[in-house]
Scaffold this active site. Sequence first.
Site, PDB file in Angstrom:
ATOM      1  N   ARG A  80      23.618 -33.217   3.126  1.00  0.00           N
ATOM      2  CA  ARG A  80      22.268 -32.645   3.138  1.00  0.00           C
ATOM      3  C   ARG A  80      21.431 -32.391   4.289  1.00  0.00           C
ATOM      4  O   ARG A  80      20.889 -31.506   4.998  1.00  0.00           O
ATOM      5  CB  ARG A  80      21.292 -33.627   2.014  1.00  0.00           C
ATOM      6  CG  ARG A  80      21.758 -33.258   0.807  1.00  0.00           C
ATOM      7  CD  ARG A  80      20.421 -33.918   0.064  1.00  0.00           C
ATOM      8  NE  ARG A  80      20.818 -33.807  -1.451  1.00  0.00           N
ATOM      9  CZ  ARG A  80      20.187 -33.999  -2.492  1.00  0.00           C
ATOM     10  NH1 ARG A  80      19.019 -34.633  -2.147  1.00  0.00           N
ATOM     11  NH2 ARG A  80      20.327 -33.785  -3.617  1.00  0.00           N
ATOM     12  N   HIS A 104      14.766 -32.082   0.092  1.00  0.00           N
ATOM     13  CA  HIS A 104      16.179 -31.331  -0.229  1.00  0.00           C
ATOM     14  C   HIS A 104      16.383 -29.950   0.501  1.00  0.00           C
ATOM     15  O   HIS A 104      15.278 -29.495   1.048  1.00  0.00           O
ATOM     16  CB  HIS A 104      16.037 -30.709  -1.888  1.00  0.00           C
ATOM     17  CG  HIS A 104      16.979 -30.367  -2.362  1.00  0.00           C
ATOM     18  ND1 HIS A 104      17.513 -29.075  -2.177  1.00  0.00           N
ATOM     19  CD2 HIS A 104      17.968 -30.885  -3.340  1.00  0.00           C
ATOM     20  CE1 HIS A 104      18.840 -29.019  -2.769  1.00  0.00           C
ATOM     21  NE2 HIS A 104      18.967 -30.104  -3.410  1.00  0.00           N
ATOM     22  N   GLY A 153       5.077 -42.532 -15.500  1.00  0.00           N
ATOM     23  CA  GLY A 153       5.940 -43.587 -16.354  1.00  0.00           C
ATOM     24  C   GLY A 153       5.650 -45.115 -15.676  1.00  0.00           C
ATOM     25  O   GLY A 153       5.648 -45.689 -16.639  1.00  0.00           O
ATOM     26  N   ALA A 154       5.564 -45.182 -14.452  1.00  0.00           N
ATOM     27  CA  ALA A 154       5.054 -46.748 -14.134  1.00  0.00           C
ATOM     28  C   ALA A 154       3.769 -46.966 -14.660  1.00  0.00           C
ATOM     29  O   ALA A 154       3.856 -48.154 -15.132  1.00  0.00           O
ATOM     30  CB  ALA A 154       5.005 -46.567 -12.681  1.00  0.00           C
TER      31      ALA A 154
END
Lengths: 355, 642
Positions: free
Chosen positions: B325, B252, B21-22
């Site tokens: 988390r 995560h 994207g960048a």
Amino acid sequence: MSAKRQFRIWRGDETGGDLQDYMVEVNEGEVVLDVIHRLQATDAPDLACRWNCKAGKCGSCSMEINGKPRLGCMTRMSTFGDEETVTVTPLRTFPVIRDLVTDVSFNYEKARETPAFAPPADVAPGDYRMQQVDVERSQEFRKCIECFLCQNVCHVIRDHEENKQAFSGPRYFIRAAELDMHPLDARTDRKEYAQAEQGLGFCNITKCCTEVCPEHIKITDNGIIPMKERVVDRRYDPLVWLGSKIFRRGETPQTSVTTARQGSASLPGTSRGGVHSHAGGSHDPQAEAQAQSGVNWHREVPHPTAPAVDDRGRLPLTELTFDRAAAPSPFGDDVTFPMPPEHLNFAHPDQDDKH
Amino acid sequence: MTTTTRIERHHYDVVVIGAGGAGLRAAIEARLAGKKTAIISKSLFGKAHTVMAEGGAAAAMGNVNSRDNWQVHFRDTMRGGKFLNNFRMAELHAKESPQRIWELETYGALFDRTKDGKISQRNFGGHEYPRLAHVGDRTGLELIRTLQQKIVSLQQEDKREFGSYDARIRVFSETTITELLLDGDRVAGAFGYYRESGEFILFEAPSVVLATGGVGRSYKVTSNSWEYTGDGHALALRAGATLINMEFLQFHPTGMVWPPSVKGILVTESVRGDGGVLKNSEGKRFMFDYVPDVFRKQYAETEEEADRWYTDPDNNRRPPELLPRDEVARAINSEVKAGRGSPAGGVFLDIASRRSAEEIRRRLPSMYHQFKELADVDITAEPMEVGPTCHYVMGGVEVDPDSGAAFGHVRGLFAAGEVSGGMHGSNRLGGNSLSDLLVFGKRAGGHAASYADGLTARPKVAVDAVEAAVETALAPLQRDTGESPYTLQQDLQVVMGDLVGIIRREGELADALVRLAELRERVAKVSAAGGRRYNPGWHLALDLRNMLVVSECTAKAALERQESRGGHTREDYPAMEPKWRQVNLVCSLDGDSVRLTRKPLPKMRPELISLFDRAELAKYLTDEELADFDASVADAGEADNR
């Protein structure tokens, strides 16, 4: 719970190659791409294979597994029998670069030829207003991950290099359809373009593209057929037809086009049986492997091509309306005899490595 | 010399390394500024890791809740990053995201809609209002495809004007850059190879934009693709630029660790929210042993109470599986290190024995289908094996917030997206990465173009630098005595995963640095079998060097930062320390070795800091900073009264 499994992987480049046997450890819950990665880390460090996300989202690891176009990351080993040999070959429609990597630039060229989204002239950024139900039709096609399996399986170009110039393939039909259905696209000629420039007419709706799509996009039913329908409507309206003859310069001449009407898609049997076959696509892995290691990976295998069907999706039965005397050739209209030997799909058992 | 003369050469104004994207947004901007632009993509065009982003792109458009505005978004971003963010980047990001999203619609993007036809926005953790523009769960794909198609449309314009699609913007797909070339302290070009042929390629260009993404492949369990080898980080370092915040990686707590086909893939937190529990190899629901004192009051102490919460949350306390988390990750980590882990080195996440199959399928349809389809794992029938998975790196190239120009002693180098650092501080909010790409991609591309405009003379590529680059690139193929790159990568992943993972300790980090030094010796002697044509072993051998230097930065910075904040958790320093908030750890390269220095954070402007409550600031700021804040508030108050 791991076991040794037999893999046959096509190794080689554009000058040729063959299937090589590997015994490789396979663990419970693995997919074909995991096994290829293990091979790279052990027996075959230079085995070329594309991959990226390994989650069925990027469409990089397209390959043919036991003759079927699949994503390596989405083909679980548990779908094969315990003793079954897994044969992995590169996409057949595109030229091989090395091993499982093919030159898919054809697709990017077609993408560049397809006219881009035309923004509405009088709507400022931020002022676009569309209803969810109106964007959903196009959104289905925008799910496409560009794995090019539909392009690979499409029989119009699968073994017909000569059709590649005039034919963009299912991926770009749904791109045209997506723009056609885009609520704010300013161009109004997407269908005509698909017919005139993309070779939409070559498609005879065998639905192979839909069958292999890992995103389950209904390429044929929701993309191609609606594009054909309305093109057909316009082309068959006598006034429009007359107008186009008078005002428009000639469209690309179309060979072996079957402008099947919408009805034919739902006729049982028309999508299979005799319309086309994929050479080497038998379900006997042995025979398939032989065919693949046979002569030359890039050989042109002629296919029987069915003659054009009529408005009702039927073959012309009477010589009065047909373009030649007697029945159509069972070998296809485009095959002339004798065939050149390099076109034969046959490997002599005693001269295996002659090529 | 003979080798370098035959190398394919290209001249561009702006070279963008990376086609996510960048990179694509930067290239579009450079091309719109009239610059001849090259896009270098390590994979095929349109396959970049951006496609993996599911949630959406955060932008305060206020379509769903009209109270949302850039100030609220700014506040959320700073909070998420625990105030370590570069405030100016967070400010620009919050202000410019909506325009960047609307712009995508003019390129043909089709976001999901609200009832009144605007772009729909969804809730996401850490965002005060519904803010994420989305397309089902494939927002990243929509973004990359839209930018890809915009580039094609620019190429079509160029074809009409100049007769060639490639006249002003060209994509070099499956091409890897191994070296940036300098003329003094200016960027002069980039050197790399075509993956397909193994042939070398040299770009001569005064401006280079790095948009290479992250570093996740250095970890055992990661959701990142093979491309994420920290190329841009390493290229920047070797060119004389600096990296900041490298100690901050987003993990995560529950990624799948088994089977391998889904290793690294995230298991959403809602599995735990809907009744899933964590168990160790002894079958014990261990989270009850890991409730920190500060949370003691809010969390259940018995399984019975915890189980009642799902149906009656008002009268019972939450199950400890729903701790933040980092707490969950710490607990999993401790269980595994104590030898009570699952066979694949995780723990069991069990929802199968607690909810009916039908209920699981109804409440977690995408989880169920994802694992069923990818791995034939039936989450309604068996427990999952989960552990922390590396997801995103907050750290990266230290850049000027407005232009994306790299700091350090190099000019003409820009960075945007995951490879740049500062924007997300110590932790990134979901949805902020996609908008980050667009905002800073555009800025970097635009400033790279104007930098090229401002030059009076083009920097020159030195021949000996090219020769050296050729030699380095060919070395692994010419050795046959070294180790396999695959073995080395696995060893690196073990070191990083075990010792510089989600929970860190001084002893382990020091140990990691020793092992990384050993690995450096081994990587220097790596050998790759086979030839130059599409040889993944060779490609990995060349990437290893980048992974290694970036891993060293992470380990060093993690050892230095004696506190826990966002994506950096030190077991020996569990608290967040206001003193440390004032410090960025800056990595640079001194010869071959990584040098770490401390640098104060820029001071937030008064009108920005006054967007926060004093009570909230008190959690992050030192006493002196708070006194400053009070004084400025008092000043402002007086000014108002006058």
